[in-house]
Design a protein around this motif. Structure first.
Motif, PDB file in Angstrom:
ATOM      1  N   TYR A 126       0.855  -1.183   0.000  1.00  0.00           N
ATOM      2  CA  TYR A 126       0.000   0.000   0.000  1.00  0.00           C
ATOM      3  C   TYR A 126       0.900   1.246   0.000  1.00  0.00           C
ATOM      4  O   TYR A 126       1.800   1.344   0.816  1.00  0.00           O
ATOM      5  CB  TYR A 126      -0.881   0.009   1.255  1.00  0.00           C
ATOM      6  CG  TYR A 126      -2.221   0.673   1.088  1.00  0.00           C
ATOM      7  CD1 TYR A 126      -2.316   2.054   0.887  1.00  0.00           C
ATOM      8  CD2 TYR A 126      -3.399  -0.047   1.156  1.00  0.00           C
ATOM      9  CE1 TYR A 126      -3.539   2.670   0.745  1.00  0.00           C
ATOM     10  CE2 TYR A 126      -4.628   0.561   1.023  1.00  0.00           C
ATOM     11  CZ  TYR A 126      -4.697   1.923   0.816  1.00  0.00           C
ATOM     12  OH  TYR A 126      -5.915   2.538   0.687  1.00  0.00           O
ATOM     13  N   PRO A 127       0.666   2.192  -0.893  1.00  0.00           N
ATOM     14  CA  PRO A 127       1.488   3.411  -0.915  1.00  0.00           C
ATOM     15  C   PRO A 127       1.429   4.130   0.444  1.00  0.00           C
ATOM     16  O   PRO A 127       0.342   4.342   0.989  1.00  0.00           O
ATOM     17  CB  PRO A 127       0.863   4.252  -2.030  1.00  0.00           C
ATOM     18  CG  PRO A 127       0.182   3.260  -2.913  1.00  0.00           C
ATOM     19  CD  PRO A 127      -0.322   2.182  -1.986  1.00  0.00           C
ATOM     20  N   LYS A 128       2.586   4.484   0.964  1.00  0.00           N
ATOM     21  CA  LYS A 128       2.680   4.991   2.337  1.00  0.00           C
ATOM     22  C   LYS A 128       1.866   6.257   2.570  1.00  0.00           C
ATOM     23  O   LYS A 128       1.180   6.378   3.591  1.00  0.00           O
ATOM     24  CB  LYS A 128       4.146   5.199   2.715  1.00  0.00           C
ATOM     25  CG  LYS A 128       4.885   3.885   2.819  1.00  0.00           C
ATOM     26  CD  LYS A 128       6.364   4.049   3.091  1.00  0.00           C
ATOM     27  CE  LYS A 128       7.002   2.660   3.148  1.00  0.00           C
ATOM     28  NZ  LYS A 128       8.409   2.698   3.460  1.00  0.00           N
ATOM     29  N   GLU A 129       1.944   7.190   1.658  1.00  0.00           N
ATOM     30  CA  GLU A 129       1.201   8.447   1.812  1.00  0.00           C
ATOM     31  C   GLU A 129      -0.306   8.186   1.844  1.00  0.00           C
ATOM     32  O   GLU A 129      -1.026   8.706   2.700  1.00  0.00           O
ATOM     33  CB  GLU A 129       1.551   9.407   0.670  1.00  0.00           C
ATOM     34  CG  GLU A 129       0.798  10.714   0.710  1.00  0.00           C
ATOM     35  CD  GLU A 129       1.442  11.760   1.604  1.00  0.00           C
ATOM     36  OE1 GLU A 129       0.696  12.623   2.106  1.00  0.00           O
ATOM     37  OE2 GLU A 129       2.667  11.720   1.804  1.00  0.00           O
ATOM     38  N   GLN A 130      -0.793   7.363   0.931  1.00  0.00           N
ATOM     39  CA  GLN A 130      -2.226   7.074   0.885  1.00  0.00           C
ATOM     40  C   GLN A 130      -2.674   6.306   2.121  1.00  0.00           C
ATOM     41  O   GLN A 130      -3.732   6.579   2.688  1.00  0.00           O
ATOM     42  CB  GLN A 130      -2.554   6.282  -0.385  1.00  0.00           C
ATOM     43  CG  GLN A 130      -2.416   7.097  -1.652  1.00  0.00           C
ATOM     44  CD  GLN A 130      -2.672   6.275  -2.894  1.00  0.00           C
ATOM     45  OE1 GLN A 130      -3.595   5.470  -2.932  1.00  0.00           O
ATOM     46  NE2 GLN A 130      -1.860   6.470  -3.919  1.00  0.00           N
ATOM     47  N   ALA A 131      -1.867   5.339   2.545  1.00  0.00           N
ATOM     48  CA  ALA A 131      -2.201   4.555   3.738  1.00  0.00           C
ATOM     49  C   ALA A 131      -2.248   5.449   4.971  1.00  0.00           C
ATOM     50  O   ALA A 131      -3.150   5.315   5.819  1.00  0.00           O
ATOM     51  CB  ALA A 131      -1.190   3.431   3.928  1.00  0.00           C
ATOM     52  N   ALA A 132      -1.316   6.374   5.088  1.00  0.00           N
ATOM     53  CA  ALA A 132      -1.286   7.271   6.236  1.00  0.00           C
ATOM     54  C   ALA A 132      -2.531   8.155   6.276  1.00  0.00           C
ATOM     55  O   ALA A 132      -3.100   8.389   7.347  1.00  0.00           O
ATOM     56  CB  ALA A 132      -0.021   8.123   6.199  1.00  0.00           C
ATOM     57  N   ARG A 133      -2.961   8.625   5.123  1.00  0.00           N
ATOM     58  CA  ARG A 133      -4.157   9.469   5.084  1.00  0.00           C
ATOM     59  C   ARG A 133      -5.401   8.686   5.496  1.00  0.00           C
ATOM     60  O   ARG A 133      -6.256   9.205   6.224  1.00  0.00           O
ATOM     61  CB  ARG A 133      -4.333  10.101   3.701  1.00  0.00           C
ATOM     62  CG  ARG A 133      -3.274  11.143   3.425  1.00  0.00           C
ATOM     63  CD  ARG A 133      -3.554  11.995   2.197  1.00  0.00           C
ATOM     64  NE  ARG A 133      -2.495  12.968   2.012  1.00  0.00           N
ATOM     65  CZ  ARG A 133      -2.359  14.090   2.709  1.00  0.00           C
ATOM     66  NH1 ARG A 133      -3.236  14.384   3.641  1.00  0.00           N
ATOM     67  NH2 ARG A 133      -1.354  14.916   2.484  1.00  0.00           N
ATOM     68  N   VAL A 134      -5.509   7.455   5.061  1.00  0.00           N
ATOM     69  CA  VAL A 134      -6.641   6.609   5.456  1.00  0.00           C
ATOM     70  C   VAL A 134      -6.599   6.363   6.969  1.00  0.00           C
ATOM     71  O   VAL A 134      -7.614   6.484   7.662  1.00  0.00           O
ATOM     72  CB  VAL A 134      -6.620   5.260   4.691  1.00  0.00           C
ATOM     73  CG1 VAL A 134      -7.626   4.272   5.275  1.00  0.00           C
ATOM     74  CG2 VAL A 134      -6.895   5.487   3.206  1.00  0.00           C
ATOM     75  N   ALA A 135      -5.417   6.017   7.480  1.00  0.00           N
ATOM     76  CA  ALA A 135      -5.256   5.741   8.910  1.00  0.00           C
ATOM     77  C   ALA A 135      -5.599   6.974   9.739  1.00  0.00           C
ATOM     78  O   ALA A 135      -6.361   6.895  10.713  1.00  0.00           O
ATOM     79  CB  ALA A 135      -3.820   5.299   9.191  1.00  0.00           C
ATOM     80  N   TRP A 136      -5.034   8.110   9.366  1.00  0.00           N
ATOM     81  CA  TRP A 136      -5.255   9.356  10.093  1.00  0.00           C
ATOM     82  C   TRP A 136      -6.741   9.684  10.155  1.00  0.00           C
ATOM     83  O   TRP A 136      -7.286  10.017  11.207  1.00  0.00           O
ATOM     84  CB  TRP A 136      -4.470  10.480   9.415  1.00  0.00           C
ATOM     85  CG  TRP A 136      -4.571  11.772  10.136  1.00  0.00           C
ATOM     86  CD1 TRP A 136      -5.432  12.796   9.872  1.00  0.00           C
ATOM     87  CD2 TRP A 136      -3.793  12.191  11.259  1.00  0.00           C
ATOM     88  NE1 TRP A 136      -5.230  13.824  10.749  1.00  0.00           N
ATOM     89  CE2 TRP A 136      -4.232  13.480  11.611  1.00  0.00           C
ATOM     90  CE3 TRP A 136      -2.760  11.592  11.981  1.00  0.00           C
ATOM     91  CZ2 TRP A 136      -3.680  14.186  12.670  1.00  0.00           C
ATOM     92  CZ3 TRP A 136      -2.207  12.304  13.029  1.00  0.00           C
ATOM     93  CH2 TRP A 136      -2.666  13.583  13.373  1.00  0.00           C
ATOM     94  N   SER A 137      -7.408   9.593   9.016  1.00  0.00           N
ATOM     95  CA  SER A 137      -8.832   9.918   8.940  1.00  0.00           C
ATOM     96  C   SER A 137      -9.669   8.959   9.798  1.00  0.00           C
ATOM     97  O   SER A 137     -10.563   9.390  10.535  1.00  0.00           O
ATOM     98  CB  SER A 137      -9.281   9.872   7.481  1.00  0.00           C
ATOM     99  OG  SER A 137     -10.644  10.140   7.375  1.00  0.00           O
ATOM    100  N   ALA A 138      -9.385   7.668   9.702  1.00  0.00           N
ATOM    101  CA  ALA A 138     -10.154   6.673  10.467  1.00  0.00           C
ATOM    102  C   ALA A 138      -9.998   6.887  11.967  1.00  0.00           C
ATOM    103  O   ALA A 138     -10.980   6.818  12.720  1.00  0.00           O
ATOM    104  CB  ALA A 138      -9.723   5.261  10.081  1.00  0.00           C
ATOM    105  N   VAL A 139      -8.786   7.166  12.410  1.00  0.00           N
ATOM    106  CA  VAL A 139      -8.540   7.375  13.839  1.00  0.00           C
ATOM    107  C   VAL A 139      -9.135   8.707  14.291  1.00  0.00           C
ATOM    108  O   VAL A 139      -9.803   8.787  15.328  1.00  0.00           O
ATOM    109  CB  VAL A 139      -7.027   7.288  14.141  1.00  0.00           C
ATOM    110  CG1 VAL A 139      -6.726   7.766  15.555  1.00  0.00           C
ATOM    111  CG2 VAL A 139      -6.538   5.855  13.952  1.00  0.00           C
TER     112      VAL A 139
END
Length: 170
Positions: A126-139
């Motif tokens: 999973y591309p790191k930038e995209q994964a981080a944005r998904v994680a940040w938003s979910a949390v």
């Protein structure tokens, strides 16, 4: 609930729950999954085997909880992130579900501090930038009752800098 950032080894953190980027077998593997199983010892593997006997593993986007074994954390939430397939196979929703389900299980044991690795960004591609944005938003969007702190733990400098940028944007 506050969100913080840490660079280092998730198995060393003194939190109530650490989240494991597991595979569907729940029997350990490489990366953070292998590190958690090694550091936590046989108790974690035994608990995972019981879960497998009961439900046959853990599907992508879902999570299960076990003891923390020999880890400083009381519990480990094992969640199975999606394998990156270009973004057209519901990867973002599955990844967000990993974070939400992990937080729900942490709430269920009245955890106050939870630490997350960078789910799906290793061998799952999973591309790191995209994964981080998904994680940040979910949390960020999760409505916690007991949780007071969520720590994003980055083992590598690249993920750490991605999260630093996200935090500065807030």
């Amino acid at each position: 609930m506050t969100i913080t950032l840490h660079q280092g080894d998730i198995t060393k953190l003194e939190v109530d729950v650490i989240v494991n980027a597991a595979n569907s077998s729940l029997l350990g593997g490489g990366g953070v999954d292998g590190a958690i199983h090694r550091a936590g010892g046989e108790e974690i593997l035994a608990a995972c085997r019981k879960i497998r006997a009961r439900q046959g593993g853990c599907p992508t986007g879902e999570a299960v909880i076990t003891t923390g074994g020999k880890l400083p954390a009381r519990y480990v939430v094992h969640t199975v992130g999606p394998v990156w397939q270009g973004g057209a196979s519901e990867e973002a929703e599955l990844l967000a579900r990993c974070y939400r389900r992990a937080l729900e299980l942490a709430e269920g044991v009245e955890a106050r501090r939870v630490a997350f690795p960078n789910i799906s960004t290793g061998v799952y591609g999973y591309p790191k930038e995209q994964a981080a944005r998904v994680a940040w938003s979910a949390v960020r969007d999760f409505r916690a009752t007991h949780l007071r702190e969520v720590v994003f733990v980055c083992f590598d400098a690249e993920n750490f800098s991605v999260y630093e940028r996200l935090i500065s944007e807030e």
